[in-house]
Design an enzyme around this catalytic site. Sequence first.
Site, mmCIF file in Angstrom:
data_model
loop_
_atom_site.group_PDB
_atom_site.id
_atom_site.type_symbol
_atom_site.label_atom_id
_atom_site.label_comp_id
_atom_site.label_asym_id
_atom_site.label_seq_id
_atom_site.Cartn_x
_atom_site.Cartn_y
_atom_site.Cartn_z
ATOM 1 N N HIS A 59 -20.647 38.120 -19.389
ATOM 2 C CA HIS A 59 -21.320 37.266 -18.400
ATOM 3 C C HIS A 59 -22.795 37.069 -18.767
ATOM 4 O O HIS A 59 -23.672 37.826 -18.334
ATOM 5 C CB HIS A 59 -21.193 37.894 -17.009
ATOM 6 C CG HIS A 59 -21.448 36.927 -15.909
ATOM 7 N ND1 HIS A 59 -20.677 36.835 -14.779
ATOM 8 C CD2 HIS A 59 -22.411 35.973 -15.754
ATOM 9 C CE1 HIS A 59 -21.130 35.882 -13.999
ATOM 10 N NE2 HIS A 59 -22.195 35.346 -14.559
ATOM 11 N N HIS A 61 -25.959 34.094 -19.241
ATOM 12 C CA HIS A 61 -26.499 32.731 -19.127
ATOM 13 C C HIS A 61 -27.508 32.530 -20.260
ATOM 14 O O HIS A 61 -28.647 32.981 -20.169
ATOM 15 C CB HIS A 61 -27.166 32.534 -17.760
ATOM 16 C CG HIS A 61 -26.209 32.645 -16.616
ATOM 17 N ND1 HIS A 61 -25.471 31.583 -16.156
ATOM 18 C CD2 HIS A 61 -25.835 33.708 -15.863
ATOM 19 C CE1 HIS A 61 -24.694 31.964 -15.154
ATOM 20 N NE2 HIS A 61 -24.886 33.268 -14.960
ATOM 21 N N ASN A 93 -23.297 26.889 -17.101
ATOM 22 C CA ASN A 93 -24.216 26.146 -16.222
ATOM 23 C C ASN A 93 -25.510 25.788 -16.951
ATOM 24 O O ASN A 93 -26.616 26.145 -16.552
ATOM 25 C CB ASN A 93 -24.499 26.910 -14.914
ATOM 26 C CG ASN A 93 -25.166 28.252 -15.128
ATOM 27 O OD1 ASN A 93 -25.095 28.825 -16.213
ATOM 28 N ND2 ASN A 93 -25.813 28.768 -14.096
ATOM 29 N N ASP A 158 -19.413 29.302 -12.777
ATOM 30 C CA ASP A 158 -20.358 30.341 -12.362
ATOM 31 C C ASP A 158 -21.761 29.803 -12.083
ATOM 32 O O ASP A 158 -22.273 28.940 -12.786
ATOM 33 C CB ASP A 158 -20.458 31.447 -13.407
ATOM 34 C CG ASP A 158 -21.301 32.592 -12.891
ATOM 35 O OD1 ASP A 158 -20.818 33.333 -12.026
ATOM 36 O OD2 ASP A 158 -22.473 32.706 -13.308
ATOM 37 N N HIS A 185 -16.836 32.779 -9.455
ATOM 38 C CA HIS A 185 -18.084 33.116 -8.749
ATOM 39 C C HIS A 185 -17.736 33.035 -7.271
ATOM 40 O O HIS A 185 -17.559 31.942 -6.728
ATOM 41 C CB HIS A 185 -19.158 32.102 -9.150
ATOM 42 C CG HIS A 185 -20.415 32.156 -8.340
ATOM 43 N ND1 HIS A 185 -21.607 32.611 -8.854
ATOM 44 C CD2 HIS A 185 -20.676 31.811 -7.053
ATOM 45 C CE1 HIS A 185 -22.549 32.536 -7.923
ATOM 46 N NE2 HIS A 185 -22.015 32.043 -6.820
ATOM 47 N N ASN A 284 -27.988 36.360 -7.291
ATOM 48 C CA ASN A 284 -26.874 35.930 -6.451
ATOM 49 C C ASN A 284 -25.548 36.344 -7.084
ATOM 50 O O ASN A 284 -25.256 35.893 -8.186
ATOM 51 C CB ASN A 284 -26.919 34.402 -6.301
ATOM 52 C CG ASN A 284 -25.917 33.904 -5.290
ATOM 53 O OD1 ASN A 284 -25.462 34.672 -4.449
ATOM 54 N ND2 ASN A 284 -25.557 32.646 -5.384
ATOM 55 N N ASP A 311 -24.636 39.597 -16.234
ATOM 56 C CA ASP A 311 -25.067 38.386 -15.528
ATOM 57 C C ASP A 311 -26.520 38.064 -15.921
ATOM 58 O O ASP A 311 -27.332 37.661 -15.087
ATOM 59 C CB ASP A 311 -24.924 38.523 -14.008
ATOM 60 C CG ASP A 311 -24.969 37.177 -13.301
ATOM 61 O OD1 ASP A 311 -25.090 36.142 -13.987
ATOM 62 O OD2 ASP A 311 -24.899 37.155 -12.058
ATOM 63 N N HIS A 315 -35.141 33.493 -16.157
ATOM 64 C CA HIS A 315 -35.978 32.461 -15.517
ATOM 65 C C HIS A 315 -37.416 32.754 -15.921
ATOM 66 O O HIS A 315 -37.789 33.918 -16.089
ATOM 67 C CB HIS A 315 -35.853 32.514 -13.987
ATOM 68 C CG HIS A 315 -34.488 32.147 -13.480
ATOM 69 N ND1 HIS A 315 -33.957 30.885 -13.607
ATOM 70 C CD2 HIS A 315 -33.537 32.886 -12.865
ATOM 71 C CE1 HIS A 315 -32.736 30.854 -13.076
ATOM 72 N NE2 HIS A 315 -32.459 32.063 -12.622
HETATM 73 O O1 DOR Z 1 -28.347 35.128 -9.765
HETATM 74 C C1 DOR Z 1 -27.673 34.326 -10.379
HETATM 75 N N1 DOR Z 1 -28.202 33.560 -11.344
HETATM 76 N N2 DOR Z 1 -26.388 34.196 -10.055
HETATM 77 C C2 DOR Z 1 -25.611 33.237 -10.585
HETATM 78 O O2 DOR Z 1 -24.460 33.189 -10.258
HETATM 79 C C3 DOR Z 1 -26.190 32.254 -11.524
HETATM 80 C C4 DOR Z 1 -27.365 32.788 -12.190
HETATM 81 C C5 DOR Z 1 -28.194 31.733 -12.900
HETATM 82 O O3 DOR Z 1 -27.619 30.907 -13.602
HETATM 83 O O4 DOR Z 1 -29.424 31.802 -12.813
#
Ligand code: DOR
Length: 429
Positions: A59, A61, A93, A158, A185, A284, A311, A315
């Site tokens: 998982h 990103h 995503n 997700d 998700h 989240n 996960d 950011h």
């Molecule tokens: O906290 C999260 N950030 N939960 C998610 O499901 C997506 C992820 C994101 O892409 O930033």
Amino acid sequence: MILLKNAHVADYISGIDGEKDILIDNGKITAVSDKIEKNCETVMDCTGLIAIPGIFDMHVHARDPGQTHKEDLLTCAEAAAAGGITGFLCMPNTEPVIDNAETLKYIAEKAKSAKVKIYPSCAITKGQEGKELCDFELLSKAENFPSGGSPAIAVTDDGRPVRNSATMGEAMIKASMAGMTVISHCEDLDIACGGFMNAGKVSIMLGVRGIHRASENIITSREIDLARDLCEKVHVAHVSTKESVEKVRAAKAAGVQVTCETAPHYFALTEDMLLTLDADYRMNPPLRTQEDVDAVIGGIMDKTIDCIATDHAPHSLQEKADFRAAPNGVIGLETSLAATLTFLYHTEKISLPDIVRLMCVNPRKILSLREISIAPGQPADITLFNPNEEWTVEPDKFKSKSKNSCFKGMKLKGRVKYTIVGGEVVYED
Ligand code: DOR
């Protein structure tokens, strides 16, 4: 040729638990035995280190394409390597969403120069809009990527749930026909309704809108019911509530084909961290209560929870600066093994074979990837760590482009020393 000397191999797949020398040649493990004497270009003294089959994170990103100010596939792979992770599944995503062959080809091309193995997932619905299913047959077949592109091995929206239950059911059927894993998700958007932390005592104290636990629980129940009715498989992402753990436990006992993962923050931290008003503790699903943390640990211990994933959700500093306006998500690649050792292994909740099961074996099994082990003939993907070395988490030193770690400033016990992928040392502490 690389010779690893005196590593403590802890690998229940090959059945080895003891100090060994490991010989690596041409990307493969060629020998594992008590003493290997050989003239090699590289000889590494691994005294005091534990060697496990390479960790796989299902998982991640990676933000590439489209949000490369947060992370890109190459920095993500460097961060993974620094965390002892030898392969990962990247989430769709991105911008554009991974819902088409062109984007999969772009990822495969870039992944060729990455330090670890990258496998893509694709969206369940086009644009992750929850309406029209992606063409799983097209996106899953290697023959559709003749120039070496790699097909998607899993489907997920997700970051968002699939709101329509019938669409989710159809996705389970079509993904299974295409040989892909469905990752859900679990969030009821109508209940979550713009909340940004657990609904509970801390959200009340802060006077902010909370996300009720029912938001996660209802969709976890729905996915289990769909999987039961349709006799299909589903994997539940980032389990954070006591009730989700209980539902998955009961479903497994009843023979439903459900698997699930959690992330280190859900067994290590509670909603109390939000009292700092620091958006680096916002993700989240959100951090929950001590009761949930205990239930997640219980689920890990009794095998209700199949794997630990990060996960990893980078950011930028600017995006995370405002507690209320910041996007959800925390990075995790460079702390997941250390956090697992600190909060589960050193507290005697789980053993080394459990770590191998949770972080190496089960993620690959759930994604139908080849099982790996530390044995002759196997690909040389190995994670080596010192279980007792203490260190303080300093995100500024991370390989990741983003620094939004919820373990920042914490002392963790256990440190990755070398990561080997395809016979190459891709990380050295
Ligand atoms: O906290 C999260 N950030 N939960 C998610 O499901 C997506 C992820 C994101 O892409 O930033």
